[in-house]
Design an enzyme around this catalytic site. Structure first.
Site, short mmCIF file in Angstrom:
data_model
loop_
_atom_site.label_atom_id
_atom_site.label_comp_id
_atom_site.label_asym_id
_atom_site.label_seq_id
_atom_site.Cartn_x
_atom_site.Cartn_y
_atom_site.Cartn_z
N GLU A 468 -5.14 9.82 -5.03
CA GLU A 468 -5.39 8.75 -6.00
C GLU A 468 -5.73 7.44 -5.29
O GLU A 468 -6.53 6.64 -5.77
CB GLU A 468 -4.19 8.56 -6.93
CG GLU A 468 -3.87 9.77 -7.80
CD GLU A 468 -5.08 10.34 -8.53
OE1 GLU A 468 -6.01 9.59 -8.85
OE2 GLU A 468 -5.10 11.57 -8.76
N HIS A 471 -9.36 7.25 -4.48
CA HIS A 471 -10.12 6.74 -5.64
C HIS A 471 -9.99 5.21 -5.72
O HIS A 471 -10.95 4.50 -6.00
CB HIS A 471 -9.57 7.32 -6.95
CG HIS A 471 -9.99 8.71 -7.26
ND1 HIS A 471 -11.31 9.12 -7.24
CD2 HIS A 471 -9.27 9.82 -7.63
CE1 HIS A 471 -11.38 10.41 -7.58
NE2 HIS A 471 -10.16 10.84 -7.82
#
Length: 678
Positions: A468, A471
């Site tokens: 994550e 990202h």
């Protein structure tokens, strides 16, 4: 005046969460929609000749207030929802869908864009401007701008219905996840569970005024139980409950929703002149066609299946030898795989967890980002947040300039959906000469600290955090002019590259030594454990690959089919799609599609293959780092300049080749996965 309809006068213009009330949302949305409509009217009725600046650029910067409110609201609906927010979502979604159609079906506006589009060769546009023009033109043509009036209305009706169905689908899955509780009162029922998992289950029971251990379908509760609990019957009960989410023929059932969503998506694609929903979606992906995706998935399946079957047979023999299990079932997989992994590598998550205290892992990913990209993270308490568990950071570069505001939300709670995701509250863009920086967030569901222990992550959770955060870097390092091309606004099968490539650092000694220290003694993770992590990283890779491919094939079977109206049974259709990837016997009470939120609520319809597609990219990209050194500044700068900062300004294959020097080679992935010889 409604706080949501005026510029935020907070530090860094962040969302003033504590002052926003649920009753603010609906009127704020309505007002912002009116405002955005007015902006569109101004563009449409501009007496000047249509130009890139007064039409295409103006359109991209319009609706800023509406986008901001939408980001806040829908992020809360995922991370901190309640009945009231869900009710508002049902009211707001059709309004947004209607507004979106008002734009794409606005003939005068489309005419202006078409004029600019047809004159583009004489306009001396930059690459980014050409991309924006192409994207804007397609956003109209792919959404019905060229349709006759009656068909436009049909499209509006479909979109309105779809927006409601997708929300309902997600609400049902969340309600089903929250509804199930398994209270255990005997010590032998929790035998095998690690102390931390037992303590968390006990605290959860206590918090609800119950005695014993409370097990739920939320991942931090579900995964340890399926992996470690010795009681096979209880694992079966939990696994069936999880696999039967929204598949009970009751008010929370999603079968009808699935069939309606698939049918409407197909109708919509046909209306726009595409054979299937998959043809429509994939036109704007690196893969380009459903045929290419099917070929990609089946070629990988061919390579992975022999390894998967071999691994499965071995697991069956192991379970039989250990406990006399004659038929391995789905609720046995994680349990015996963990036992086999421990036996083979003498490595279990419980031995590793003390080295992965959440705060240390966060610091680790920050340090790695600093060494690669020159980023500095400073926790600041002056930024308003939507829940006390959320952490807030100011991100700067080596010169001290603001790069981004970063929110991190790590623990499960009833108003938060399962899983992990990255999102943004504000995109990056350049306007009036000012580079406006983004507000980025990651949301996870990790084990909460208990009375006696801090939050200790499993290795899988460590890679999730890195994923994550990859990202998040894509969002934070964005450096484009236009908001709709910024950060993660890229082709869907490219968006997983930055996230998946960062996971690779979790397996490298040089990186692990920066943050993997024992939470009690401060001892750096021993070399033999690093070696075992590395060696075990390809454990059951064949079976894992088969599982991912099965999801991709299921997705394509729903969205690449030419006559979805002939599908009468969700379960039967799913069984057929899983035929070539099946390892375990089917469980009659279970159905995956009814809770497959990625493709029925999220944006992954016809796109689930992109996880594997991006793995090919990330393995090939990381091979470059390995060749030059995992902290090599030149390679990192290339990756930052050609991939992370570019957003969707150019075709991703062009960006990738600029970074790597050639197209991605699938062999790097197959080698890393141990599916072909190195």
């Amino acid at each position: 005046m409604n706080i949501l309809n005026k510029p935020f006068d907070t530090q860094f213009h962040t969302a003033p969460f504590s002052k926003i009330k649920n009753e603010h949302f609906l009127p704020a949305f309505k007002k912002a929609i009116e405002k955005a409509k007015k902006e569109i009217e101004d563009i449409t009725n501009n007496p000047e000749t249509p130009s890139f600046k007064n039409t295409v650029e103006a359109l991209d910067f319009s609706g800023e207030e509406l986008d901001r409110i939408s980001s806040i609201f829908f992020n809360l609906n995922s991370a901190e929802t309640n009945d009231e927010i869900q009710k508002i979502a049902q009211e707001v979604s059709p309004l947004l869908s209607e507004f979106s159609n008002d734009i794409t079906l606005n003939e005068k506006l489309f005419k202006r864009i078409k004029t600019v589009y047809q004159a583009q060769n004489s306009l001396n546009l930059t690459t980014e401007q050409k991309t924006l023009l192409d994207k804007k033109y397609k956003s109209f043509s792919r959404n019905g701008a060229n349709l006759p009036e009656d068909k436009k209305q049909q499209l509006r009706d479909i979109d309105k219905e779809l927006s409601k169905l997708k929300l309902k689908f997600g609400e049902n899955v969340l309600a089903e996840t929250n509804k199930f509780e398994m209270l255990l009162t005997k010590e032998e029922e929790v035998a095998g569970l690690p102390e931390g998992a037992k303590e968390a289950a006990q605290q959860l029971a206590e918090s609800k005024g119950k005695k014993g251990w409370l097990i739920t379908l939320h991942y931090p509760s579900y995964i340890p139980f399926m992996t470690y609990a010795n009681n096979r019957e209880l694992r079966k009960k939990l696994a069936i409950a999880s696999g039967a989410k929204a598949f009970h023929n009751d008010a929370l059932d999603n079968q009808e929703n699935v069939l309606k969503i698939v049918k409407l998506r197909h109708e919509r694609a046909n209306l726009l002149g595409y054979k299937t929903h998959a043809h429509f979606v994939l036109e704007e992906r690196m893969a380009k066609t459903p045929e290419k995706v099917e070929t990609f998935l089946n070629e990988l399946l061919e390579k992975a299946k022999p390894a998967a079957l071999k691994e499965f047979t071995e697991l069956e023999s192991f379970a039989k030898e250990l406990d006399g299990i004659d038929q391995l079932q789905k609720w046995d997989g994680a349990y015996y795989a963990e036992k086999l992994k421990q036996k083979r590598f003498d490595l279990d998550d419980e031995k590793l967890k003390p080295y992965f205290k959440l705060e240390n892992v966060i610091q680790g990913v920050f340090t790695i980002s600093e060494r690669l990209y020159g980023l500095h993270f400073e926790e600041i308490s002056t930024i308003d947040k939507y829940h006390q568990d959320v952490l807030t950071y100011k991100v700067t570069n080596d010169k001290g300039d603001l790069v981004s505001i970063f929110y991190a939300d790590f623990f499960p709670r009833p108003g938060k959906r399962n899983g992990a995701w990255m999102t943004s509250y504000k995109p990056q863009y350049v306007k009036n000469g000012e580079n406006s920086r983004p507000h980025i967030s990651i949301v996870c569901n990790f084990t909460k600290p208990t009375k006696s222990k801090p939050s200790l992550l499993t290795f899988n959770e460590v890679t999730t955090l890195f994923h994550e955060f990859g990202h998040a870097l894509h969002g934070m390092l964005a450096n484009t002019t236009y908001p709709s091309l910024s950060g993660t606004s890229v082709f869907w099968d490219f968006v997983e590259l930055p996230s998946q490539v960062l996971e690779n650092w979790c397996y490298e000694k040089e990186a692990l030594e920066l943050f993997a220290t024992h939470y009690e003694t401060g001892e750096v993770i021993p070399m033999d454990l690093i070696e075992k992590i590395k060696a075990s990283s390809t454990f059951h890779e064949g079976m894992q690959t088969l599982r991912q491919l099965s999801f991709g094939l299921l997705d394509m079977s729903w969205h690449g089919v030419e006559s979805p109206e002939t599908i009468k049974s969700v379960k039967e259709h799913e069984l057929k799609a899983f035929e070539n990837t099946k390892l375990y016997p089917d469980v009659a009470e279970n159905c995956m599609s009814t809770s497959f939120s990625h493709i029925f609520q999220g944006g992954y319809s016809s796109g689930y293959y992109s996880y594997k597609w991006a793995e090919v990219l990330d393995a090939d990209a990381f091979e470059f780092f390995k060749e030059k050194g995992i902290f090599n500044k030149d390679v990192a700068t290339k990756f930052k300049e050609h991939v992370l900062s570019q957003g969707g300004t150019e075709d991703p294959m062009i960006l990738y080749k600029r970074f790597r020097g050639h197209e991605p080679q699938p062999d790097a992935l197959l080698k890393r996965a141990g599916l072909i010889e190195k």
